[in-house]
Design a protein around this motif. Structure first.
Motif, short mmCIF file in Angstrom:
data_model
loop_
_atom_site.label_atom_id
_atom_site.label_comp_id
_atom_site.label_asym_id
_atom_site.label_seq_id
_atom_site.Cartn_x
_atom_site.Cartn_y
_atom_site.Cartn_z
N GLN A 1 -3.23 -6.59 -1.83
CA GLN A 1 -3.63 -6.22 -0.61
C GLN A 1 -2.34 -6.69 0.42
OE1 GLN A 1 -6.88 -8.41 1.17
NE2 GLN A 1 -7.41 -6.56 2.44
N CYS A 2 -2.15 -5.69 1.29
CA CYS A 2 -1.02 -6.13 2.39
C CYS A 2 -1.52 -7.05 3.15
CB CYS A 2 -0.57 -4.76 2.89
SG CYS A 2 0.55 -5.06 4.03
N ASP A 3 -0.79 -8.26 3.58
CA ASP A 3 -1.10 -9.16 4.55
C ASP A 3 -1.03 -8.68 5.98
OD1 ASP A 3 -2.14 -11.63 3.09
OD2 ASP A 3 -0.16 -11.43 1.99
N PHE A 4 -0.50 -7.43 6.24
CA PHE A 4 -0.53 -6.73 7.49
C PHE A 4 -1.40 -6.05 7.95
CE2 PHE A 4 1.74 -4.50 10.87
CZ PHE A 4 1.79 -5.38 11.66
N CYS A 5 -1.42 -4.89 6.73
CA CYS A 5 -2.30 -3.83 7.18
C CYS A 5 -3.73 -3.77 6.30
CB CYS A 5 -1.66 -2.26 6.80
SG CYS A 5 -1.59 -2.13 5.18
N ASP A 6 -3.86 -4.85 5.76
CA ASP A 6 -5.12 -5.06 4.56
C ASP A 6 -5.24 -3.97 3.68
OD1 ASP A 6 -5.34 -7.55 5.80
OD2 ASP A 6 -6.58 -6.92 7.35
N ASP A 7 -4.62 -2.83 3.69
CA ASP A 7 -4.80 -1.97 2.74
C ASP A 7 -4.57 -2.33 1.42
OD1 ASP A 7 -5.72 -0.06 4.63
OD2 ASP A 7 -3.58 0.58 4.97
N TRP A 8 -5.35 -1.91 0.26
CA TRP A 8 -5.05 -2.02 -1.12
C TRP A 8 -4.25 -1.01 -1.91
CZ3 TRP A 8 -7.13 -6.17 -3.43
CH2 TRP A 8 -8.17 -7.20 -2.69
N PHE A 9 -3.50 -1.46 -2.68
CA PHE A 9 -2.48 -0.82 -3.54
C PHE A 9 -2.80 -1.17 -4.93
CE2 PHE A 9 -1.19 -1.64 0.86
CZ PHE A 9 -0.43 -0.24 1.03
N HIS A 10 -2.30 0.01 -5.94
CA HIS A 10 -1.88 -0.57 -7.18
C HIS A 10 -0.62 -1.24 -7.05
CE1 HIS A 10 -4.50 3.22 -8.32
NE2 HIS A 10 -5.21 2.38 -8.44
N GLY A 11 -0.61 -2.36 -7.93
CA GLY A 11 0.75 -3.19 -8.10
C GLY A 11 1.95 -2.10 -8.62
N THR A 12 1.50 -1.26 -9.51
CA THR A 12 2.50 -0.33 -10.03
C THR A 12 3.08 0.65 -9.09
OG1 THR A 12 1.37 -0.65 -12.19
CG2 THR A 12 2.91 1.56 -11.88
N CYS A 13 2.29 1.14 -8.12
CA CYS A 13 2.68 2.02 -7.13
C CYS A 13 3.52 1.35 -6.00
CB CYS A 13 1.37 2.54 -6.25
SG CYS A 13 0.32 3.52 -7.68
N GLN A 14 3.50 -0.14 -5.94
CA GLN A 14 4.27 -0.72 -4.99
C GLN A 14 5.56 -1.30 -5.77
OE1 GLN A 14 4.28 -1.24 -1.63
NE2 GLN A 14 2.84 0.40 -1.68
N SER A 15 5.86 -0.95 -7.11
CA SER A 15 6.95 -1.39 -7.83
C SER A 15 6.86 -2.68 -8.49
CB SER A 15 8.42 -1.21 -7.26
OG SER A 15 8.58 0.21 -6.74
#
Length: 314
Positions: A57-71
Motif C-alpha cells: 500500500q502506498c503511504d501517500f495515496c493509500d492505493d494497493w498494488f501488486h509488488g510485481t507491478c511496482q518492480s
C-alpha cells in the motif's frame, strides 16, 4: 504507508482506507497498476501465468498494488514491511514524482494532517540488485584478499624459516666438510710422512738406456764404501714436468727397509761421492722442499750482499 504497513497476499476489504479513497471495490480490490485482482506474469515460453505476488500500500495515496507491478519482488515487499518499524515510507511510481518535486522546494505535500514526509523515498523503488551484488562481491574479494595476505605471510615466514634452516645446515655441512677435509689432509700427510721416512733421494746418477734405476744404485754400492750398508728395496727415476736434460739427470728415489739403512746410505753417499757431484737428500714433501729452497735463496742473497760490502771496504 498509512498506519501499520499491510503487505499481504491480498488486501482485506476496507483495510486502511484514506479520506480520498478512489472508490476502490472493497469486495474485489484491484491493483492500481494492472487493474486486476490477480497478478499475471509472462513465463519463459511467452505465456501469461498467474503469480502469487504480495500486495503493498502506498503511504501517500493509500492505493494497493501488486509488488510485481511496482518492480518489487516478494522479498523486497517483506523487507519494506519490516522497515516500517523504522518509519521508512514507500510511495508508488505515480506519487513519487509529486513527492520528489515538493521536496525540492516546489511546495509542501501533506497527507491526512502529516506535517512532513520521511526522506526515504529511495525505498519506493526496487532495491538496486547490481549494487547489492557488487557489495557482496567486494566483501568476498576483501575476505579473499585478507585470507591471501595471511597465507602469504605464513608462506613467507615458512620460506624464511626454511631458508634459515638450510643456511644453518649448509654452514654445519661446510664446517663438517672442512673438518673432514682437514682430517683427510692430516691423515694423508701422516701417511706420506710414514712412507717417506725410509726413503732417500739421490742426485747426479747418469741415465743409461736399458738399465733400471735399482740396478744402477746397486752397481754404485759395489765399492767398499757401502760394503756394510743394506741394499735398497726399490728405486725409481722421478719424472719432471719439462723435457729431459741429458746434462742434468733426473733424481732417483730409493726405498730402504728401515730408517737406519736410509741414514747409512745417505751419510756414506754424501761423504764419499760429493766429488763426483753425486749427493743424497731426505725424501721431503713439496711444502718442505719449497721452504728449503726459499731458505737457500735467502742465504745466497745474504752472502752476495756481504761480498759486495767486503769489496767496498777494500
Amino acid at each position: 504507508m498509512a498506519g501499520d504497513r499491510n503487505t499481504q497476499s491480498q488486501p482485506q476489504p476496507g483495510s486502511q482506507k484514506s479520506q480520498n479513497d478512489k472508490n476502490k471495490d472493497s469486495t474485489n480490490p484491484e491493483c492500481k497498476t494492472c487493474n486486476n485482482v490477480d497478478c499475471y506474469v509472462t513465463n519463459t515460453r511467452g505465456l501469461s501465468q498467474k503469480f502469487g505476488a504480495k500486495w503493498i500500500q502506498c503511504d501517500f495515496c493509500d492505493d494497493w498494488f501488486h509488488g510485481t507491478c511496482q518492480s518489487l519482488t516478494n522479498s523486497d515487499v517483506a523487507t519494506l514491511d519490516k522497515m516500517d518499524e523504522k518509519n521508512v515510507k514507500w510511495f508508488c511510481n505515480t506519487c513519487l514524482p509529486v513527492i520528489e518535486a515538493s521536496l525540492q522546494g516546489r511546495g509542501r505535500v501533506n497527507n491526512n494532517g502529516e506535517d512532513s514526509l520521511a526522506l526515504h523515498s529511495t525505498h519506493s523503488r526496487k532495491p538496486n540488485k547490481i549494487e547489492d551484488i557488487m557489495q557482496h562481491i567486494n566483501a568476498k574479494i576483501g575476505a579473499t584478499n585478507t585470507a591471501l595476505k595471511e597465507r602469504m605471510t605464513k608462506l613467507e615466514k615458512s620460506y624464511a624459516d626454511a631458508a634459515k634452516s638450510n643456511t644453518e645446515n649448509l654452514k654445519k655441512g661446510m664446517e663438517i666438510s672442512d673438518s673432514a677435509r682437514n682430517l683427510l689432509k692430516k691423515s694423508i700427510e701422516q701417511r706420506e710422512t710414514e712412507n717417506r721416512k725410509n726413503n732417500a733421494i739421490i742426485y747426479g746418477i747418469d741415465e743409461q738406456e736399458g738399465k733400471s734405476a735399482l740396478k744402477m744404485i746397486k752397481d754404485l754400492m759395489m765399492s767398499d764404501t757401502f760394503h756394510a750398508t743394506p741394499k735398497p728395496l726399490r728405486a725409481i727415476r722421478l719424472q719432471t714436468s719439462g723435457p729431459v736434460d741429458k746434462n742434468k739427470p733426473r733424481p732417483i728415489k730409493i726405498e730402504f727397509l728401515d730408517e737406519y739403512s736410509k741414514w747409512e746410505f745417505l751419510k756414506r753417499t754424501n761423504a764419499t761421492l760429493r766429488g763426483r757431484k753425486i749427493y743424497c737428500k731426505l725424501d721431503e714433501c713439496k711444502e718442505i722442499r719449497d721452504q728449503q729452497y726459499a731458505l737457500r735463496q735467502e742465504i745466497k742473497q745474504m752472502k752476495g750482499e756481504n761480498s759486495d760490502t767486503d769489496q767496498e771496504t777494500d
